[in-house]
Design a protein around this motif. Sequence first.
Motif, PDB file in Angstrom:
ATOM      1  N   ALA A  59     -45.251  59.064   7.121  1.00 22.08           N
ATOM      2  CA  ALA A  59     -46.267  58.998   8.298  1.00 22.08           C
ATOM      3  C   ALA A  59     -46.048  59.570   9.598  1.00 22.08           C
ATOM      4  N   LEU A  60     -47.192  60.399   9.937  1.00 26.62           N
ATOM      5  CA  LEU A  60     -47.023  60.964  11.275  1.00 26.62           C
ATOM      6  C   LEU A  60     -47.518  60.152  12.195  1.00 26.62           C
ATOM      7  N   LEU A  61     -46.775  59.895  13.158  1.00 25.69           N
ATOM      8  CA  LEU A  61     -47.261  58.805  14.132  1.00 25.69           C
ATOM      9  C   LEU A  61     -47.348  59.533  15.700  1.00 25.69           C
ATOM     10  N   ASP A  62     -48.518  59.473  16.190  1.00 27.06           N
ATOM     11  CA  ASP A  62     -48.555  59.625  17.639  1.00 27.06           C
ATOM     12  C   ASP A  62     -48.088  58.410  18.394  1.00 27.06           C
ATOM     13  N   LEU A  63     -47.345  58.557  19.344  1.00 30.23           N
ATOM     14  CA  LEU A  63     -46.759  57.401  20.230  1.00 30.23           C
ATOM     15  C   LEU A  63     -47.724  56.603  21.246  1.00 30.23           C
ATOM     16  N   GLY A  64     -48.737  57.305  21.571  1.00 28.01           N
ATOM     17  CA  GLY A  64     -49.426  57.042  22.769  1.00 28.01           C
ATOM     18  C   GLY A  64     -50.942  56.148  22.058  1.00 28.01           C
ATOM     19  N   LEU A  65     -50.710  55.300  21.091  1.00 26.57           N
ATOM     20  CA  LEU A  65     -51.748  54.561  20.450  1.00 26.57           C
ATOM     21  C   LEU A  65     -52.672  53.563  21.359  1.00 26.57           C
ATOM     22  N   PRO A  66     -53.754  53.213  21.139  1.00 21.13           N
ATOM     23  CA  PRO A  66     -54.427  52.205  22.086  1.00 21.13           C
ATOM     24  C   PRO A  66     -54.306  50.957  22.175  1.00 21.13           C
ATOM     25  N   ASP A  67     -53.777  50.347  20.981  1.00 22.40           N
ATOM     26  CA  ASP A  67     -53.476  48.950  20.667  1.00 22.40           C
ATOM     27  C   ASP A  67     -51.826  48.739  20.786  1.00 22.40           C
ATOM     28  N   MET A  68     -51.237  49.452  20.376  1.00 22.39           N
ATOM     29  CA  MET A  68     -49.660  49.285  20.640  1.00 22.39           C
ATOM     30  C   MET A  68     -48.898  50.623  20.418  1.00 22.39           C
ATOM     31  N   ASP A  69     -47.723  50.526  20.998  1.00 24.38           N
ATOM     32  CA  ASP A  69     -46.887  51.767  21.231  1.00 24.38           C
ATOM     33  C   ASP A  69     -46.452  52.444  19.564  1.00 24.38           C
ATOM     34  N   GLY A  70     -46.437  53.547  19.561  1.00 18.48           N
ATOM     35  CA  GLY A  70     -46.040  54.174  18.069  1.00 18.48           C
ATOM     36  C   GLY A  70     -44.757  53.740  17.690  1.00 18.48           C
ATOM     37  N   CYS A  71     -43.912  53.540  18.813  1.00 21.59           N
ATOM     38  CA  CYS A  71     -42.526  52.918  18.603  1.00 21.59           C
ATOM     39  C   CYS A  71     -42.497  51.594  17.766  1.00 21.59           C
ATOM     40  N   GLU A  72     -43.445  50.740  18.275  1.00 21.75           N
ATOM     41  CA  GLU A  72     -43.467  49.482  17.992  1.00 21.75           C
ATOM     42  C   GLU A  72     -44.226  49.558  16.397  1.00 21.75           C
ATOM     43  N   VAL A  73     -45.020  50.465  16.050  1.00 21.24           N
ATOM     44  CA  VAL A  73     -45.394  50.723  14.839  1.00 21.24           C
ATOM     45  C   VAL A  73     -44.222  51.143  13.782  1.00 21.24           C
ATOM     46  N   ALA A  74     -43.501  51.815  14.404  1.00 25.71           N
ATOM     47  CA  ALA A  74     -42.405  52.319  13.524  1.00 25.71           C
ATOM     48  C   ALA A  74     -41.683  51.086  13.256  1.00 25.71           C
ATOM     49  N   ARG A  75     -41.304  50.412  14.224  1.00 29.47           N
ATOM     50  CA  ARG A  75     -40.311  49.260  14.239  1.00 29.47           C
ATOM     51  C   ARG A  75     -40.834  48.317  13.113  1.00 29.47           C
ATOM     52  N   ARG A  76     -42.227  48.085  13.172  1.00 32.76           N
ATOM     53  CA  ARG A  76     -42.558  47.180  12.097  1.00 32.76           C
ATOM     54  C   ARG A  76     -42.816  47.570  10.633  1.00 32.76           C
ATOM     55  N   ILE A  77     -42.750  48.831  10.604  1.00 30.26           N
ATOM     56  CA  ILE A  77     -42.758  49.510   9.332  1.00 30.26           C
ATOM     57  C   ILE A  77     -41.418  49.350   8.757  1.00 30.26           C
ATOM     58  N   ARG A  78     -40.366  49.670   9.534  1.00 32.31           N
ATOM     59  CA  ARG A  78     -38.876  49.757   9.012  1.00 32.31           C
ATOM     60  C   ARG A  78     -38.630  48.193   8.500  1.00 32.31           C
ATOM     61  N   ALA A  79     -39.274  47.052   9.515  1.00 31.20           N
ATOM     62  CA  ALA A  79     -38.908  45.669   9.106  1.00 31.20           C
ATOM     63  C   ALA A  79     -39.691  45.059   7.877  1.00 31.20           C
ATOM     64  N   ASN A  80     -40.631  45.829   7.422  1.00 31.06           N
ATOM     65  CA  ASN A  80     -41.423  45.352   6.151  1.00 31.06           C
ATOM     66  C   ASN A  80     -40.749  45.830   4.815  1.00 31.06           C
ATOM     67  N   PRO A  81     -40.249  45.003   4.083  1.00 28.53           N
ATOM     68  CA  PRO A  81     -39.494  45.643   2.695  1.00 28.53           C
ATOM     69  C   PRO A  81     -40.335  46.563   1.877  1.00 28.53           C
ATOM     70  N   LYS A  82     -41.838  46.378   2.163  1.00 23.27           N
ATOM     71  CA  LYS A  82     -42.786  47.267   1.083  1.00 23.27           C
ATOM     72  C   LYS A  82     -42.815  48.451   1.928  1.00 23.27           C
ATOM     73  N   THR A  83     -42.566  48.733   3.378  1.00 27.18           N
ATOM     74  CA  THR A  83     -42.867  49.994   3.894  1.00 27.18           C
ATOM     75  C   THR A  83     -41.510  50.758   4.445  1.00 27.18           C
ATOM     76  N   SER A  84     -40.322  50.047   4.201  1.00 28.10           N
ATOM     77  CA  SER A  84     -39.127  50.321   5.077  1.00 28.10           C
ATOM     78  C   SER A  84     -38.640  51.678   4.559  1.00 28.10           C
ATOM     79  N   CYS A  85     -38.872  52.239   3.304  1.00 29.93           N
ATOM     80  CA  CYS A  85     -38.359  53.531   2.949  1.00 29.93           C
ATOM     81  C   CYS A  85     -39.276  54.550   3.101  1.00 29.93           C
ATOM     82  N   MET A  86     -40.401  54.386   3.842  1.00 30.06           N
ATOM     83  CA  MET A  86     -41.457  55.718   4.289  1.00 30.06           C
ATOM     84  C   MET A  86     -40.716  56.520   5.472  1.00 30.06           C
TER      85      MET A  86
END
Length: 222
Positions: A59-86
């Motif tokens: 996943a290529l993520l821009d940090l300046g997203l309109p609804d949540m910070d890109g770092c928050e998206v990354a943290r949620r992806i890492r916290a989800n067992p289904k997506t954590s290895c991305m």
Amino acid sequence: MSRQTKAETRKLRILIVEDRSDVAKTTAMLFRVSGFEVQIALNGTSALSHAETFSPDVALLDLGLPDMDGCEVARRIRANPKTSCMRLIAVTGRGEEFSEMVTEAGFDRHLTKPVEPEMLISLLDDIQELMQDDENQDSELESDLLTEADPGSVEQIEQNLREPLNLLRVNLALLKEARLDEKRFNELCHSLETEAKNVTELVEKLLVLARAQPKEASLFTS
């Protein structure tokens, strides 16, 4: 990696998370022409949804997203067992002073805009090559295990599997002989005994199959 080699492997799945639609579409076109499979998310909420349904490798993520910070998206992806290895790559206009922040959020790389297309494609090629190497090593390991699965080793596996299960059943019998009166405890003992019998029967069926086809049966396939 050569284009010929890439064509022989599964396409790398890439999720582009970018709120500017024109930039996202241009990048997606570049990736598709280069042989990758691509989906676009224009905000963090959509990115989290695509992360589960599309199962991207990168996943290529821009940090300046309109609804949540890109770092928050990354943290949620890492916290989800289904997506954590991305593999997560931060692609942003922010400088190196944000490197520590993106690393703590779970990103693997931090690229600062503007990013040269050739460099980005080369990075993705390297990721795909590493993934292919991992898959090849897994296949070689499975092949080695099957090659070594002669009748003698199968018998040893059978003995090793049956012993702990038999001990479990014996211990349950001893517990019942203690004449404990609690109804729930007896129900639990009965349930464990039943499951032990079921597992033993399943192991015996698998071993029969392994002995019949020692070079073809694999526990790694469905």
